[in-house]
Design an enzyme around this catalytic site. Sequence first.
Site, short mmCIF file in Angstrom:
data_model
loop_
_atom_site.label_atom_id
_atom_site.label_comp_id
_atom_site.label_asym_id
_atom_site.label_seq_id
_atom_site.Cartn_x
_atom_site.Cartn_y
_atom_site.Cartn_z
N ASN A 39 0.83 -1.22 0.00
CA ASN A 39 0.00 0.00 0.00
C ASN A 39 0.87 1.26 0.00
O ASN A 39 0.36 2.37 0.13
CB ASN A 39 -0.98 0.01 1.18
CG ASN A 39 -0.27 0.23 2.52
OD1 ASN A 39 0.95 0.18 2.60
ND2 ASN A 39 -1.04 0.47 3.56
N ASP A 63 -4.02 -2.86 0.28
CA ASP A 63 -3.83 -2.84 1.73
C ASP A 63 -4.21 -4.22 2.27
O ASP A 63 -5.36 -4.65 2.07
CB ASP A 63 -4.74 -1.73 2.30
CG ASP A 63 -4.56 -1.55 3.79
OD1 ASP A 63 -4.31 -2.55 4.50
OD2 ASP A 63 -4.68 -0.40 4.25
N LYS A 110 -5.06 -20.63 2.85
CA LYS A 110 -5.92 -21.80 3.08
C LYS A 110 -6.71 -22.13 1.82
O LYS A 110 -6.77 -23.27 1.39
CB LYS A 110 -6.86 -21.49 4.25
CG LYS A 110 -7.77 -22.62 4.61
CD LYS A 110 -8.64 -22.23 5.80
CE LYS A 110 -9.82 -23.19 5.90
NZ LYS A 110 -11.08 -22.49 6.05
N TYR A 150 2.84 -2.77 17.77
CA TYR A 150 3.70 -3.59 16.90
C TYR A 150 3.97 -4.95 17.56
O TYR A 150 3.72 -6.00 16.95
CB TYR A 150 5.00 -2.82 16.67
CG TYR A 150 5.99 -3.50 15.73
CD1 TYR A 150 5.75 -3.55 14.36
CD2 TYR A 150 7.17 -4.05 16.22
CE1 TYR A 150 6.67 -4.14 13.50
CE2 TYR A 150 8.09 -4.64 15.36
CZ TYR A 150 7.84 -4.69 14.00
OH TYR A 150 8.75 -5.28 13.16
P1 NAD Z 1 9.40 -1.43 5.64
O1 NAD Z 1 8.58 -0.41 6.34
O2 NAD Z 1 10.50 -0.94 4.76
O3 NAD Z 1 8.46 -2.38 4.77
C1 NAD Z 1 7.14 -2.68 5.10
C2 NAD Z 1 6.32 -2.65 3.80
O4 NAD Z 1 4.97 -2.99 4.11
C3 NAD Z 1 6.30 -1.26 3.16
O5 NAD Z 1 6.55 -1.36 1.79
C4 NAD Z 1 4.89 -0.75 3.45
O6 NAD Z 1 4.44 0.19 2.50
C5 NAD Z 1 4.11 -2.05 3.44
N1 NAD Z 1 2.86 -1.99 4.21
C6 NAD Z 1 2.65 -1.48 5.44
N2 NAD Z 1 1.37 -1.63 5.81
C7 NAD Z 1 0.75 -2.26 4.77
C8 NAD Z 1 -0.58 -2.68 4.53
N3 NAD Z 1 -1.56 -2.50 5.44
N4 NAD Z 1 -0.87 -3.28 3.35
C9 NAD Z 1 0.09 -3.47 2.41
N5 NAD Z 1 1.37 -3.08 2.58
C10 NAD Z 1 1.69 -2.49 3.75
O7 NAD Z 1 9.96 -2.42 6.75
P2 NAD Z 1 10.97 -3.64 6.62
O8 NAD Z 1 12.12 -3.34 7.47
O9 NAD Z 1 11.19 -3.99 5.19
O10 NAD Z 1 10.13 -4.79 7.33
C11 NAD Z 1 9.46 -5.81 6.60
C12 NAD Z 1 8.86 -6.81 7.57
O11 NAD Z 1 9.89 -7.41 8.36
C13 NAD Z 1 7.87 -6.20 8.56
O12 NAD Z 1 6.79 -7.09 8.74
C14 NAD Z 1 8.66 -6.08 9.83
O13 NAD Z 1 7.84 -6.16 10.97
C15 NAD Z 1 9.61 -7.27 9.73
N6 NAD Z 1 10.84 -7.03 10.51
C16 NAD Z 1 11.82 -6.19 10.04
C17 NAD Z 1 12.96 -5.99 10.81
C18 NAD Z 1 14.09 -5.11 10.34
O14 NAD Z 1 15.09 -4.97 11.07
N7 NAD Z 1 14.04 -4.51 9.18
C19 NAD Z 1 13.09 -6.62 12.07
C20 NAD Z 1 12.05 -7.43 12.50
C21 NAD Z 1 10.94 -7.65 11.71
#
Ligand code: NAD
Length: 322
Positions: A39, A63, A110, A150
Amino acid sequence: MSTIRITKSILVTGGAGFLGSHLCERLLKDGHDVLCVDNFFTGTRNNILHLLGNPRFEVMRHDVTFPLYVEVDEIYNLACPASPIHYQFDPVQTTKTSVHGAINMLGLAKRIKAKIFQASTSEVYGDPQIHPQPETYWGHVNPIGLRACYDEGKRCAETLFFDYYRQHRLKIKVARIFNTYGSRMHPNDGRVVSNFIVQALNNEPITVYGDGSQTRSFCYVDDLIEGFIALMDSSDELTGPVNLGNPNEFTILELAEKVIDLTGSTSQIVFKPLPLDDPKQRQPDIKLAQEKLGWQPKVPLEEGLKDTVAYFDKLLKAQNVS
Ligand code: NAD
Ligand code: UDP
């Protein structure tokens, strides 16, 4: 002898984000068809611009809190803002993204009988009382604090994954990701690595929160993506949760000093108040990943930081020109 490559059709939610864009790139390189769903809350088209010309790559603005009807073989569910600034901007939406997003993606998995991977987090351990953190540790999370949208959202998503596994025999893979860094991190996402590098490159003060004695273990993005693929491709019995991260632990002050060294910056370190519920230490116990996946990170912090500095240097120079 020729090797047979099986082309899969793979959905990556959050595919335009930091980790998602690296994952899409890797899956395309491996010969798969990739559907990136995002999104664009924190992700950008710039992160996936270089993939748009690939006929096996498709982008859909969507989304994940709303149902999605597509046909794929595998799903990587990464959609969720990951940095405290971003996930605290609209905490209700953050919980919805984790919980409703998980329900929608699990429902999709599923219906189409797809294997599904969940990007969970070390935040499920909260401010841990056990160090390093093994997967068997249940965590120490404040359920009503600023990070709860979170942390608890991700914990509930894990619950849903395991209930779908028990109730519907879904093929699930749950990774608990520890702090990861690298190119395509958002320059303003407030995370420590991006903050310090941007501040250092601009010769601005480096903002250490608290006294900088809190620790984190930083994993380079290429290592993490390797871990994602290894987990997804592992035998169906391995559901996780599996910790994925780099066990080398540094204080935040050490990180600040390393970044100053690597950039040759004239920045001074300044101390700012520690945010509420900021975990004091964090280090993954990765024995399970080593044993079951044969995976462990290879890139040392200095090497990964050099690449990340080069990325931000280019980005900042381009922004200054435009
Ligand atoms: P990021 O914010 O760069 O990427 C998240 C992506 O999800 C973004 O492109 C955002 O636009 C999209 N998004 C957010 N809400 C959405 C929704 N409702 N519908 C569709 N898309 C949506 O963050 P990241 O660092 O790339 O993290 C990716 C995943 O890895 C996340 O789930 C995060 O919790 C997990 N994670 C990351 C880290 C880290 O160190 N980077 C650590 C632990 C967990
Ligand atoms: N931090 C810091 N200065 C900054 C940004 C973060 O000292 O400019 C600290 C923060 O308080 C935390 C650590 O760095 O102790 C890691 O923060 P980040 O937001 O990157 O990740 P998380 O707390 O989710 O591990």
